[in-house]
Design a protein around this motif. Sequence first.
Motif, PDB file in Angstrom:
ATOM      1  N   ASP A  33       0.864  -1.173   0.000  1.00 46.59           N
ATOM      2  CA  ASP A  33       0.000   0.000   0.000  1.00 46.59           C
ATOM      3  C   ASP A  33       0.906   1.231   0.000  1.00 46.59           C
ATOM      4  O   ASP A  33       1.946   1.240   0.664  1.00 46.59           O
ATOM      5  CB  ASP A  33      -0.874   0.038   1.250  1.00 46.59           C
ATOM      6  CG  ASP A  33      -1.841  -1.130   1.332  1.00 46.59           C
ATOM      7  OD1 ASP A  33      -2.322  -1.408   2.449  1.00 46.59           O
ATOM      8  OD2 ASP A  33      -2.111  -1.760   0.293  1.00 46.59           O
ATOM      9  N   ARG A  35       1.134   5.424   0.590  1.00 50.96           N
ATOM     10  CA  ARG A  35       0.448   6.553   1.221  1.00 50.96           C
ATOM     11  C   ARG A  35       1.254   7.828   1.029  1.00 50.96           C
ATOM     12  O   ARG A  35       2.476   7.794   0.991  1.00 50.96           O
ATOM     13  CB  ARG A  35       0.293   6.272   2.714  1.00 50.96           C
ATOM     14  CG  ARG A  35      -0.457   4.991   3.006  1.00 50.96           C
ATOM     15  CD  ARG A  35      -0.150   4.466   4.391  1.00 50.96           C
ATOM     16  NE  ARG A  35      -0.915   3.274   4.708  1.00 50.96           N
ATOM     17  CZ  ARG A  35      -0.789   2.614   5.847  1.00 50.96           C
ATOM     18  NH1 ARG A  35       0.044   3.030   6.773  1.00 50.96           N
ATOM     19  NH2 ARG A  35      -1.515   1.522   6.065  1.00 50.96           N
ATOM     20  N   TRP A  36       0.547   8.922   0.939  1.00 52.25           N
ATOM     21  CA  TRP A  36       1.165  10.251   0.999  1.00 52.25           C
ATOM     22  C   TRP A  36       0.800  10.874   2.344  1.00 52.25           C
ATOM     23  O   TRP A  36      -0.368  10.915   2.724  1.00 52.25           O
ATOM     24  CB  TRP A  36       0.674  11.150  -0.129  1.00 52.25           C
ATOM     25  CG  TRP A  36       1.247  10.857  -1.462  1.00 52.25           C
ATOM     26  CD1 TRP A  36       0.686  10.118  -2.457  1.00 52.25           C
ATOM     27  CD2 TRP A  36       2.509  11.307  -1.971  1.00 52.25           C
ATOM     28  NE1 TRP A  36       1.509  10.077  -3.544  1.00 52.25           N
ATOM     29  CE2 TRP A  36       2.634  10.806  -3.282  1.00 52.25           C
ATOM     30  CE3 TRP A  36       3.537  12.093  -1.452  1.00 52.25           C
ATOM     31  CZ2 TRP A  36       3.757  11.055  -4.082  1.00 52.25           C
ATOM     32  CZ3 TRP A  36       4.650  12.344  -2.231  1.00 52.25           C
ATOM     33  CH2 TRP A  36       4.753  11.829  -3.533  1.00 52.25           C
ATOM     34  N   TYR A  37       1.822  11.348   3.026  1.00 59.08           N
ATOM     35  CA  TYR A  37       1.663  12.098   4.254  1.00 59.08           C
ATOM     36  C   TYR A  37       2.180  13.513   4.019  1.00 59.08           C
ATOM     37  O   TYR A  37       2.933  13.758   3.066  1.00 59.08           O
ATOM     38  CB  TYR A  37       2.481  11.483   5.398  1.00 59.08           C
ATOM     39  CG  TYR A  37       1.935  10.197   5.956  1.00 59.08           C
ATOM     40  CD1 TYR A  37       2.145   8.981   5.303  1.00 59.08           C
ATOM     41  CD2 TYR A  37       1.225  10.181   7.160  1.00 59.08           C
ATOM     42  CE1 TYR A  37       1.655   7.789   5.838  1.00 59.08           C
ATOM     43  CE2 TYR A  37       0.737   8.993   7.695  1.00 59.08           C
ATOM     44  CZ  TYR A  37       0.970   7.810   7.029  1.00 59.08           C
ATOM     45  OH  TYR A  37       0.480   6.630   7.557  1.00 59.08           O
ATOM     46  N   LEU A  47      -1.863  11.901   7.461  1.00 56.64           N
ATOM     47  CA  LEU A  47      -2.121  11.110   6.263  1.00 56.64           C
ATOM     48  C   LEU A  47      -2.995  11.912   5.313  1.00 56.64           C
ATOM     49  O   LEU A  47      -4.046  12.419   5.701  1.00 56.64           O
ATOM     50  CB  LEU A  47      -2.811   9.804   6.643  1.00 56.64           C
ATOM     51  CG  LEU A  47      -3.192   8.877   5.504  1.00 56.64           C
ATOM     52  CD1 LEU A  47      -1.976   8.390   4.739  1.00 56.64           C
ATOM     53  CD2 LEU A  47      -3.983   7.678   6.047  1.00 56.64           C
ATOM     54  N   ALA A  50      -4.160   7.571   0.336  1.00 61.29           N
ATOM     55  CA  ALA A  50      -3.620   6.219   0.318  1.00 61.29           C
ATOM     56  C   ALA A  50      -4.219   5.449  -0.837  1.00 61.29           C
ATOM     57  O   ALA A  50      -5.375   5.675  -1.229  1.00 61.29           O
ATOM     58  CB  ALA A  50      -3.924   5.512   1.635  1.00 61.29           C
ATOM     59  N   THR A  52      -4.297   1.249  -2.192  1.00 64.71           N
ATOM     60  CA  THR A  52      -3.949  -0.098  -1.779  1.00 64.71           C
ATOM     61  C   THR A  52      -3.189  -0.831  -2.871  1.00 64.71           C
ATOM     62  O   THR A  52      -3.016  -0.333  -3.987  1.00 64.71           O
ATOM     63  CB  THR A  52      -5.214  -0.893  -1.429  1.00 64.71           C
ATOM     64  OG1 THR A  52      -6.034  -1.008  -2.602  1.00 64.71           O
ATOM     65  CG2 THR A  52      -5.993  -0.217  -0.327  1.00 64.71           C
ATOM     66  N   THR A  58      -8.782   3.689  -2.927  1.00 61.68           N
ATOM     67  CA  THR A  58      -8.180   4.934  -2.467  1.00 61.68           C
ATOM     68  C   THR A  58      -8.924   5.514  -1.264  1.00 61.68           C
ATOM     69  O   THR A  58     -10.132   5.277  -1.098  1.00 61.68           O
ATOM     70  CB  THR A  58      -8.155   5.977  -3.588  1.00 61.68           C
ATOM     71  OG1 THR A  58      -9.489   6.212  -4.036  1.00 61.68           O
ATOM     72  CG2 THR A  58      -7.311   5.506  -4.761  1.00 61.68           C
ATOM     73  N   TYR A  60      -8.863   9.325   1.250  1.00 65.54           N
ATOM     74  CA  TYR A  60      -8.357  10.674   1.341  1.00 65.54           C
ATOM     75  C   TYR A  60      -8.736  11.304   2.674  1.00 65.54           C
ATOM     76  O   TYR A  60      -9.792  11.015   3.233  1.00 65.54           O
ATOM     77  CB  TYR A  60      -8.929  11.547   0.215  1.00 65.54           C
ATOM     78  CG  TYR A  60      -8.585  11.060  -1.164  1.00 65.54           C
ATOM     79  CD1 TYR A  60      -9.433  10.201  -1.854  1.00 65.54           C
ATOM     80  CD2 TYR A  60      -7.393  11.453  -1.769  1.00 65.54           C
ATOM     81  CE1 TYR A  60      -9.109   9.745  -3.116  1.00 65.54           C
ATOM     82  CE2 TYR A  60      -7.063  11.007  -3.034  1.00 65.54           C
ATOM     83  CZ  TYR A  60      -7.918  10.155  -3.701  1.00 65.54           C
ATOM     84  OH  TYR A  60      -7.584   9.703  -4.956  1.00 65.54           O
ATOM     85  N   CYS A  96       6.247  10.276   0.879  1.00 63.40           N
ATOM     86  CA  CYS A  96       5.720   9.029   0.346  1.00 63.40           C
ATOM     87  C   CYS A  96       6.060   7.895   1.310  1.00 63.40           C
ATOM     88  O   CYS A  96       7.183   7.838   1.829  1.00 63.40           O
ATOM     89  CB  CYS A  96       6.357   8.784  -1.021  1.00 63.40           C
ATOM     90  SG  CYS A  96       5.848   7.284  -1.836  1.00 63.40           S
TER      91      CYS A  96
END
Length: 115
Positions: A33, A35-37, A47, A50, A52, A58, A60, A96
């Motif tokens: 998976d 994710r962008w933080y 967060l 994301a 998967t 997705t 948000y 990322c």
Amino acid sequence: QVQLVESGGGLVQPGGSLRLSCAASGFTFSLYDIRWYRQAPGKERELVAAITRPGGSTNYADSVKERFTISRDNAKKTVYLQMNSLKPEDTAVYYCNAHYIRDYWGQGTQVTVSS
């Protein structure tokens, strides 16, 4: 060697757009998976979006819904974050993250939204 390399950050005016990229290497990207933080000065990391593993579901944060879109290209081992209608409060360092058995992190890319 595991690497996540973000790119695409920069300075943009309110209402503008940017596309962030996260290029992965050194691990089986399709199993993770992604994710962008983001982390703004003086704030905790949060967060943002994301996606998967190959199913591609997705999620948000409420603050970016309808404005940001996350996508992945498993053949290129790259994840994208399309950011539209940017606001000053979107200013942060964007990271990322790849999550499966372990977590991997990129070095971050700065996004500044200002007139």
